[in-house]
Design an enzyme around this catalytic site. Sequence first.
Site, PDB file in Angstrom:
ATOM      1  N   MET A  64       0.850  -1.200   0.000  1.00 55.04           N
ATOM      2  CA  MET A  64       0.000   0.000   0.000  1.00 55.04           C
ATOM      3  C   MET A  64       0.883   1.246   0.000  1.00 55.04           C
ATOM      4  O   MET A  64       1.637   1.473   0.948  1.00 55.04           O
ATOM      5  CB  MET A  64      -0.927   0.003   1.232  1.00 55.04           C
ATOM      6  N   GLN A  85       7.413  -5.139  -4.295  1.00 48.21           N
ATOM      7  CA  GLN A  85       6.438  -5.031  -5.383  1.00 48.21           C
ATOM      8  C   GLN A  85       6.921  -4.024  -6.420  1.00 48.21           C
ATOM      9  O   GLN A  85       7.267  -2.888  -6.083  1.00 48.21           O
ATOM     10  CB  GLN A  85       5.052  -4.600  -4.915  1.00 48.21           C
ATOM     11  N   CYS A  97      -3.304  -2.196  -9.753  1.00 47.98           N
ATOM     12  CA  CYS A  97      -3.517  -0.805  -9.350  1.00 47.98           C
ATOM     13  C   CYS A  97      -4.193  -0.026 -10.465  1.00 47.98           C
ATOM     14  O   CYS A  97      -3.734  -0.053 -11.608  1.00 47.98           O
ATOM     15  CB  CYS A  97      -2.150  -0.202  -9.022  1.00 47.98           C
ATOM     16  N   LYS A 145       0.178  -9.825  -8.721  1.00 51.11           N
ATOM     17  CA  LYS A 145      -1.027  -9.388  -7.999  1.00 51.11           C
ATOM     18  C   LYS A 145      -1.939  -8.716  -9.010  1.00 51.11           C
ATOM     19  O   LYS A 145      -1.520  -7.768  -9.679  1.00 51.11           O
ATOM     20  CB  LYS A 145      -0.630  -8.409  -6.879  1.00 51.11           C
ATOM     21  N   HIS A 191      -7.052  -9.809  -6.169  1.00 54.71           N
ATOM     22  CA  HIS A 191      -7.985  -8.857  -5.551  1.00 54.71           C
ATOM     23  C   HIS A 191      -9.350  -9.141  -6.185  1.00 54.71           C
ATOM     24  O   HIS A 191      -9.530  -8.964  -7.392  1.00 54.71           O
ATOM     25  CB  HIS A 191      -7.502  -7.425  -5.839  1.00 54.71           C
ATOM     26  N   GLY A 193     -11.144  -6.734   1.050  1.00 57.25           N
ATOM     27  CA  GLY A 193     -12.223  -6.653   2.027  1.00 57.25           C
ATOM     28  C   GLY A 193     -12.134  -7.609   3.204  1.00 57.25           C
ATOM     29  O   GLY A 193     -13.105  -7.756   3.943  1.00 57.25           O
TER      30      GLY A 193
HETATM   31  C1  LIG Z   1      -3.567   3.534   0.519  1.00 54.59           C
HETATM   32  C2  LIG Z   1      -3.502   2.332  -0.394  1.00 54.59           C
HETATM   33  C3  LIG Z   1      -2.432   2.189  -1.248  1.00 54.59           C
HETATM   34  C4  LIG Z   1      -2.341   1.069  -2.090  1.00 54.59           C
HETATM   35  N1  LIG Z   1      -1.223   0.901  -2.864  1.00 54.59           N
HETATM   36  C5  LIG Z   1      -1.073  -0.250  -3.571  1.00 54.59           C
HETATM   37  C6  LIG Z   1       0.145  -0.568  -4.238  1.00 54.59           C
HETATM   38  O1  LIG Z   1       1.137   0.166  -4.165  1.00 54.59           O
HETATM   39  N2  LIG Z   1       0.208  -1.726  -4.940  1.00 54.59           N
HETATM   40  C7  LIG Z   1      -0.855  -2.590  -5.025  1.00 54.59           C
HETATM   41  O2  LIG Z   1      -0.755  -3.638  -5.662  1.00 54.59           O
HETATM   42  N3  LIG Z   1      -2.007  -2.323  -4.389  1.00 54.59           N
HETATM   43  C8  LIG Z   1      -2.122  -1.204  -3.655  1.00 54.59           C
HETATM   44  N4  LIG Z   1      -3.265  -0.993  -2.928  1.00 54.59           N
HETATM   45  C9  LIG Z   1      -4.324  -2.034  -2.940  1.00 54.59           C
HETATM   46  C10 LIG Z   1      -4.093  -3.045  -1.822  1.00 54.59           C
HETATM   47  O3  LIG Z   1      -2.879  -3.740  -2.003  1.00 54.59           O
HETATM   48  C11 LIG Z   1      -5.252  -4.060  -1.759  1.00 54.59           C
HETATM   49  O4  LIG Z   1      -5.281  -4.781  -2.971  1.00 54.59           O
HETATM   50  C12 LIG Z   1      -6.601  -3.393  -1.565  1.00 54.59           C
HETATM   51  O5  LIG Z   1      -6.549  -2.396  -0.557  1.00 54.59           O
HETATM   52  C13 LIG Z   1      -7.671  -4.437  -1.197  1.00 54.59           C
HETATM   53  O6  LIG Z   1      -7.328  -5.100  -0.002  1.00 54.59           O
HETATM   54  P1  LIG Z   1      -8.009  -4.671   1.413  1.00 54.59           P
HETATM   55  O7  LIG Z   1      -9.492  -4.645   1.186  1.00 54.59           O
HETATM   56  O8  LIG Z   1      -7.578  -5.749   2.359  1.00 54.59           O
HETATM   57  O9  LIG Z   1      -7.484  -3.319   1.776  1.00 54.59           O
HETATM   58  C14 LIG Z   1      -3.373   0.111  -2.097  1.00 54.59           C
HETATM   59  C15 LIG Z   1      -4.451   0.264  -1.205  1.00 54.59           C
HETATM   60  C16 LIG Z   1      -4.514   1.350  -0.349  1.00 54.59           C
HETATM   61  C17 LIG Z   1      -5.665   1.462   0.622  1.00 54.59           C
END
Ligand SMILES: Cc1cc2nc3c(=O)[nH]c(=O)nc-3n(C[C@H](O)[C@H](O)[C@H](O)COP(=O)(O)O)c2cc1C
Length: 340
Positions: free
Chosen positions: A21, A73, A103, A142, A174, A216
């Site tokens: 993230m 990543q 992303c 991913k 995801h 989620g």
């Molecule tokens: C603030 C933020 C930054 C994120 N940055 C990335 C990232 O750099 N690379 C990536 O693959 N996903 C990124 N994501 C997505 C997360 O890796 C994840 O796939 C997504 O939040 C869903 O998972 P969750 O519901 O458990 O949060 C980001 C999510 C958030 C909230």
Amino acid sequence: MQQPPTLSRPGPSRRFSIAPMMEYTDRHFRYFARLISHHALLYTEMVTTGAILQGDRERFLAYSPEEQPLALQLGGSHAQDLAQCARLAEQAGYAEVNLNVGCPSDRVQNNLIGACLMAHPQLVVDAVKAMLDACSIPVTVKHRIGINGRDSYEQLVDFVGQVHEAGCESFIVHARIAILEGLSPKENREIPPLRYEVVQQLKKDFPQLEIILNGGLTDLEVMQQQMQTLDGVMVGREAYHNPWLLAQVDQRLYDDDHPVPSRIEVLQALRPYIAEHIARGGVMHHVTRHILGLFQGLPGARHFRRQLSTEIHRTEQPLAFYDQLVEDMAERIRPQDCSL
Ligand SMILES: Cc1cc2nc3c(=O)[nH]c(=O)nc-3n(C[C@H](O)[C@H](O)[C@H](O)COP(=O)(O)O)c2cc1C
């Protein structure tokens, strides 16, 4: 729990991981998370190939050894650049290199990075092949279950099938599509519905692959249920905003009964790291901004959050401020909560 398939490059366990993230999972957050779970696999924020190859490489690849197991990543689509970065990742000691195909941000789409690559499987195939040739650590991908205009199950199977043929054996999925026009990255993490059943079906169709569920997940019970048939879970926002979730991961998902430190002990263990960061010219807030959720749900949670987000900026003696706060919190939470 599902037995993971035999992989040609086994690498770290992906039973539980914290999602990459941007702005969240920097080295300071990762160090803090590791104080709570020994086993969770940690991911860096996405780092673009350009940042590594043309930027301050050392800074972008730096981490503390305590963070291991740790995966880098990458964001990019140029096979040779990704290969070079995968080699550097291995040299730097990362346990895995992961390609971001999930992303949805506009900024990254313009450079063909992230979820838009799902429309170009050949680019992902070339990238994965080149990365695997360039290093001997696992290369994982991913991705989403689709993108707008390419969101059928057949298209997902086609994508995963092609990338698997290129040599990738671990897929972090995801469980929602990304809509590449009209939604912000944040909306793209909330509006397209979660479809865990699609990820379950993918595992049925590709039993030889390691399939990790993301999206989620907040509850360890649900994670354990999903892991009856899937190989692991990746948790993003919940792990960041409610890091005490990690306190149960080793025991419940890894059958490791080592004693878990209390929240206060975690704060005490973080102190030398903060002191060293300050001694090197760093600012305490860069570390402590990541720990605001530590007391979520307990008495004093608001005080803790407020002290570290507002009052911290008024102090000239950050470590004394920190010590005082740890003392305050030890008094505020009831003794039985200290050990939770
Ligand atoms: C603030 C933020 C930054 C994120 N940055 C990335 C990232 O750099 N690379 C990536 O693959 N996903 C990124 N994501 C997505 C997360 O890796 C994840 O796939 C997504 O939040 C869903 O998972 P969750 O519901 O458990 O949060 C980001 C999510 C958030 C909230």
